[in-house]
Scaffold this motif. Structure first.
Motif: not given
Length: 258
Positions: A101-115, A129-134, A136-140
């Motif tokens: 259900s978690q949308v892999w959008d720019e806002a979530f990627r930025n939040f996760l990187r900061h976290h 931090y290469d994950l954030f260059d993808q 599409a990614f499903s955070y399941n």
């Protein structure tokens, strides 16, 4: 001696843990102040599970919970201390985000990187931090939890190390834990038959066993990860809810075993 399992158990908190604000802010994935990641809602189960020993330490975590990666060195020490002192130690998988259900959008990627940077600064644990260059990614988090349950089924003695290596391959190497091939080097390092692992990992048996872990910790009243419990008879004492140091957790254990 088996003890009865009560459907509703209250977590008794060791001082000063009870004085903390243990609820993440509304809408937050994880709380940087408490180091606590709150899980997604999940259907409850009324299945009764008996306790095996008079006392034990129970770690409830999720391989894709960043604060669970942050607390990992302290948990290593806690497990070694428990083993040295004859206290059983076990892991229950949390089920942080067991869906897509978690949308892999720019806002979530930025939040996760900061976290992740916050966890790194507080715990010293490494992150890639290469994950954030993808794109599409499903955070399941269900597949990585199911992998740990599969390793437990094959050889309980490697469960903790398998959990930790899964975290390392995700957080540092940024590999995708939903893929069975993700676990091939981990199985090789720990002496697990990867072909057999792959078969079990894809089975309904492991899906069901993993869901039982998810439901069990919610049945206990666990509301975030990492959580570390000391069970004494039928009472559950939370010796950590969120990020904690070894000395604090072990000090609580020493008080409880008196």
């Amino acid at each position: 001696m088996n003890r009865p399992f009560f459907t509703v158990l209250i977590l008794f908190f060791m001082t000063p843990l009870s004085a903390q604000n243990l609820t993440a802010p509304e809408g937050a994935f994880c709380d940087p102040e408490t180091g606590l990641c709150t899980p997604a809602p999940l259907a409850q189960s009324d299945e009764k599970v008996p306790f095996r020993d008079d006392v034990e330490i129970i770690y409830i975590g999720d391989p894709m919970c960043s604060w669970c990666w942050g607390i990992s060195p302290a948990l290593n020490r806690l497990e070694r201390a428990a083993t040295t002192n004859g206290i059983p130690y076990r892991t229950v998988l949390g089920g942080l985000r067991p869906d897509n259900s978690q949308v892999w959008d720019e806002a979530f990627r930025n939040f996760l990187r900061h976290h992740w940077k916050e966890v790194n600064e507080r715990s010293g644990q490494p992150f890639g931090y290469d994950l954030f260059d993808q794109e599409a990614f499903s955070y399941n988090t269900e597949p990585s939890s199911r992998a740990v349950v599969t390793a437990r089924t094959m050889n309980p003695e490697v469960e903790s190390r398998f959990f930790e290596l899964t975290q390392y391959h995700f957080y540092v190497l940024n590999k995708d834990p939903k893929l069975a091939t993700f676990y091939e080097p981990i199985c090789k390092e720990l002496g697990l038959d990867f072909v057999r692992f792959s078969e079990l990992f894809a089975s309904e048996e492991m899906v069901t066993a993993t869901m039982k872990d998810f439901q069990l910790n919610r049945q206990w009243g666990v509301r975030g990860y990492p959580t570390v419990i000391f069970r004494k008879g039928d009472q559950l004492y939370a010796i950590a809810r969120g990020f904690s140091e070894f000395e604090r957790m072990w000090g609580a254990v020493e008080e409880l075993v008196k």
